[in-house]
Scaffold this active site. Sequence first.
Site, PDB file in Angstrom:
ATOM      1  N   ASP A  19       0.927  -1.352  -0.158  1.00 15.94           N
ATOM      2  CA  ASP A  19      -0.068  -0.017   0.084  1.00 15.94           C
ATOM      3  C   ASP A  19       0.667   1.208   0.068  1.00 15.94           C
ATOM      4  O   ASP A  19       2.017   1.340   0.609  1.00 15.94           O
ATOM      5  CB  ASP A  19      -0.785  -0.040   1.276  1.00 15.94           C
ATOM      6  CG  ASP A  19      -1.966   0.893   1.295  1.00 15.94           C
ATOM      7  OD1 ASP A  19      -2.229   1.499   0.053  1.00 15.94           O
ATOM      8  OD2 ASP A  19      -2.772   1.160   2.228  1.00 15.94           O
ATOM      9  N   HIS A  36       2.867   3.295  -9.086  1.00 18.13           N
ATOM     10  CA  HIS A  36       2.487   1.995  -9.279  1.00 18.13           C
ATOM     11  C   HIS A  36       3.597   1.326 -10.007  1.00 18.13           C
ATOM     12  O   HIS A  36       4.333   0.387  -9.546  1.00 18.13           O
ATOM     13  CB  HIS A  36       1.207   1.647 -10.087  1.00 18.13           C
ATOM     14  CG  HIS A  36       0.087   2.316  -9.533  1.00 18.13           C
ATOM     15  ND1 HIS A  36      -0.280   1.752  -8.143  1.00 18.13           N
ATOM     16  CD2 HIS A  36      -0.944   3.050  -9.929  1.00 18.13           C
ATOM     17  CE1 HIS A  36      -1.491   2.304  -7.771  1.00 18.13           C
ATOM     18  NE2 HIS A  36      -1.927   3.109  -8.906  1.00 18.13           N
ATOM     19  N   SER A  64      -7.547  -5.633  -6.072  1.00 17.04           N
ATOM     20  CA  SER A  64      -8.698  -6.029  -5.459  1.00 17.04           C
ATOM     21  C   SER A  64      -9.878  -5.991  -6.193  1.00 17.04           C
ATOM     22  O   SER A  64     -10.059  -4.976  -7.220  1.00 17.04           O
ATOM     23  CB  SER A  64      -8.848  -5.306  -4.032  1.00 17.04           C
ATOM     24  OG  SER A  64      -9.340  -4.035  -4.233  1.00 17.04           O
ATOM     25  N   TRP A  68     -11.518  -1.993  -9.118  1.00 18.99           N
ATOM     26  CA  TRP A  68     -12.249  -1.517 -10.349  1.00 18.99           C
ATOM     27  C   TRP A  68     -13.050   0.003 -10.289  1.00 18.99           C
ATOM     28  O   TRP A  68     -13.171   0.638 -11.173  1.00 18.99           O
ATOM     29  CB  TRP A  68     -13.439  -2.477 -10.660  1.00 18.99           C
ATOM     30  CG  TRP A  68     -12.937  -3.892 -10.934  1.00 18.99           C
ATOM     31  CD1 TRP A  68     -12.912  -4.695 -10.229  1.00 18.99           C
ATOM     32  CD2 TRP A  68     -12.167  -4.380 -12.159  1.00 18.99           C
ATOM     33  NE1 TRP A  68     -12.480  -5.948 -10.855  1.00 18.99           N
ATOM     34  CE2 TRP A  68     -12.018  -5.589 -12.099  1.00 18.99           C
ATOM     35  CE3 TRP A  68     -11.815  -3.588 -13.487  1.00 18.99           C
ATOM     36  CZ2 TRP A  68     -11.196  -6.280 -13.079  1.00 18.99           C
ATOM     37  CZ3 TRP A  68     -11.375  -4.243 -14.314  1.00 18.99           C
ATOM     38  CH2 TRP A  68     -10.795  -5.693 -14.353  1.00 18.99           C
ATOM     39  N   LEU A 130      10.014 -21.388  -4.452  1.00 20.77           N
ATOM     40  CA  LEU A 130       9.242 -20.009  -3.938  1.00 20.77           C
ATOM     41  C   LEU A 130       8.225 -19.960  -4.630  1.00 20.77           C
ATOM     42  O   LEU A 130       8.107 -19.863  -5.989  1.00 20.77           O
ATOM     43  CB  LEU A 130      10.025 -18.828  -3.985  1.00 20.77           C
ATOM     44  CG  LEU A 130       9.305 -17.546  -3.321  1.00 20.77           C
ATOM     45  CD1 LEU A 130       8.686 -17.487  -2.078  1.00 20.77           C
ATOM     46  CD2 LEU A 130      10.208 -16.034  -3.876  1.00 20.77           C
TER      47      LEU A 130
HETATM   48  C1  FPP Z   1      -1.830   0.325  -3.115  1.00 22.77           C
HETATM   49  O1  FPP Z   1      -1.586   1.586  -3.221  1.00 22.77           O
HETATM   50  C2  FPP Z   1      -1.569  -0.530  -4.453  1.00 22.77           C
HETATM   51  C3  FPP Z   1      -2.303  -0.967  -5.370  1.00 22.77           C
HETATM   52  C4  FPP Z   1      -3.739  -0.725  -5.136  1.00 22.77           C
HETATM   53  C5  FPP Z   1      -1.690  -1.746  -6.388  1.00 22.77           C
HETATM   54  C6  FPP Z   1      -0.571  -2.626  -6.130  1.00 22.77           C
HETATM   55  C7  FPP Z   1       0.198  -2.662  -7.440  1.00 22.77           C
HETATM   56  C8  FPP Z   1       1.452  -2.813  -7.445  1.00 22.77           C
HETATM   57  C9  FPP Z   1       2.491  -2.832  -6.226  1.00 22.77           C
HETATM   58  C10 FPP Z   1       2.165  -2.827  -8.725  1.00 22.77           C
HETATM   59  C11 FPP Z   1       2.787  -4.092  -9.122  1.00 22.77           C
HETATM   60  C12 FPP Z   1       2.035  -5.200  -8.982  1.00 22.77           C
HETATM   61  C13 FPP Z   1       2.197  -6.199  -9.756  1.00 22.77           C
HETATM   62  C14 FPP Z   1       1.799  -7.677  -9.692  1.00 22.77           C
HETATM   63  C15 FPP Z   1       2.863  -5.850 -11.197  1.00 22.77           C
HETATM   64  P1  FPP Z   1      -2.428   2.763  -3.550  1.00 22.77           P
HETATM   65  O2  FPP Z   1      -2.682   2.834  -5.021  1.00 22.77           O
HETATM   66  O3  FPP Z   1      -3.798   2.727  -3.122  1.00 22.77           O
HETATM   67  O4  FPP Z   1      -1.849   3.925  -2.983  1.00 22.77           O
HETATM   68  P2  FPP Z   1      -2.414   4.900  -1.793  1.00 22.77           P
HETATM   69  O5  FPP Z   1      -2.728   4.193  -0.664  1.00 22.77           O
HETATM   70  O6  FPP Z   1      -1.251   5.951  -1.510  1.00 22.77           O
HETATM   71  O7  FPP Z   1      -3.639   5.907  -2.328  1.00 22.77           O
END
Ligand code: FPP
Length: 239
Positions: A19, A36, A64, A68, A130
């Site tokens: 996160d 990201h 999650s 969407w 793994l």
């Molecule tokens: C949460 O941060 C993260 C996500 C919703 C996406 C997680 C995705 C990755 C780490 C990219 C790589 C993963 C793969 C498998 C390629 P947030 O966007 O909710 O950030 P915030 O909490 O600061 O708003």
Amino acid sequence: MTESLDKNKIPAHIAIIMDGNRRWAKKNRKLKNIGHREGMLRLREIVEECGYLGVQMLTVYAFSTENWGREQEEVNYLINLMLEFSETMIEPLHEAGVKINVLGDISAFPEKSKNGILKSLDITKNNKNLVLNIALNYGSRQEITHALKEIVKDCKQGQLDLEDINETLISQYLYSKNQKDPDLLIRTSGEQRLSNFMLFQLAYTEFYFTEVLWPDFKAQDLHQAIIAYQNRNRRFGKE
Ligand code: FPP
């Protein structure tokens, strides 16, 4: 003096709620998608470090069922990033003996991304070092609902009796079937909630929350989380 890691007490299964990507982007005056992308790069490093430390399974929450609801452009970017991850990482991960697995329902993803992800599962399916579980279009309540429907269906068809239903059987109907529950759950970015992640599987897992934003989470931070885990006294409700 900083405490050091006990290589003989490495958690077998680590789960991570990655996160803070967008907050990282804001803090660094970058576009949120750059956050990201940085998050994806960190995931590569953490998978590598887990392999090095002898972790047997790593489960990461990448997309999650609630994601969407974000702007279409961000959703598309995240889905493309999954494809890019599976395409660019497949070779090094395969060489390192990593088996990629998906938890969730990727049928809703565009054909190209779905096929790319499925290909990476197929190529790595016999690897043993793994297991990397990527939770994609995953929601724990959805997973449990799906399991319940399947159990009722099998009961109706006479393949299951009411008496057969117990905790072990339920776990066999989840996406994580045949897997050991996580020993350690890490959530980055200071939030302290589960956000619909592995509600059944985390019953006796140790939780570790850190203020570090996911794109800043390095091997050293993983070590800190493992050291904290090693200092916990796991009783599983006994004594
Ligand atoms: C949460 O941060 C993260 C996500 C919703 C996406 C997680 C995705 C990755 C780490 C990219 C790589 C993963 C793969 C498998 C390629 P947030 O966007 O909710 O950030 P915030 O909490 O600061 O708003």
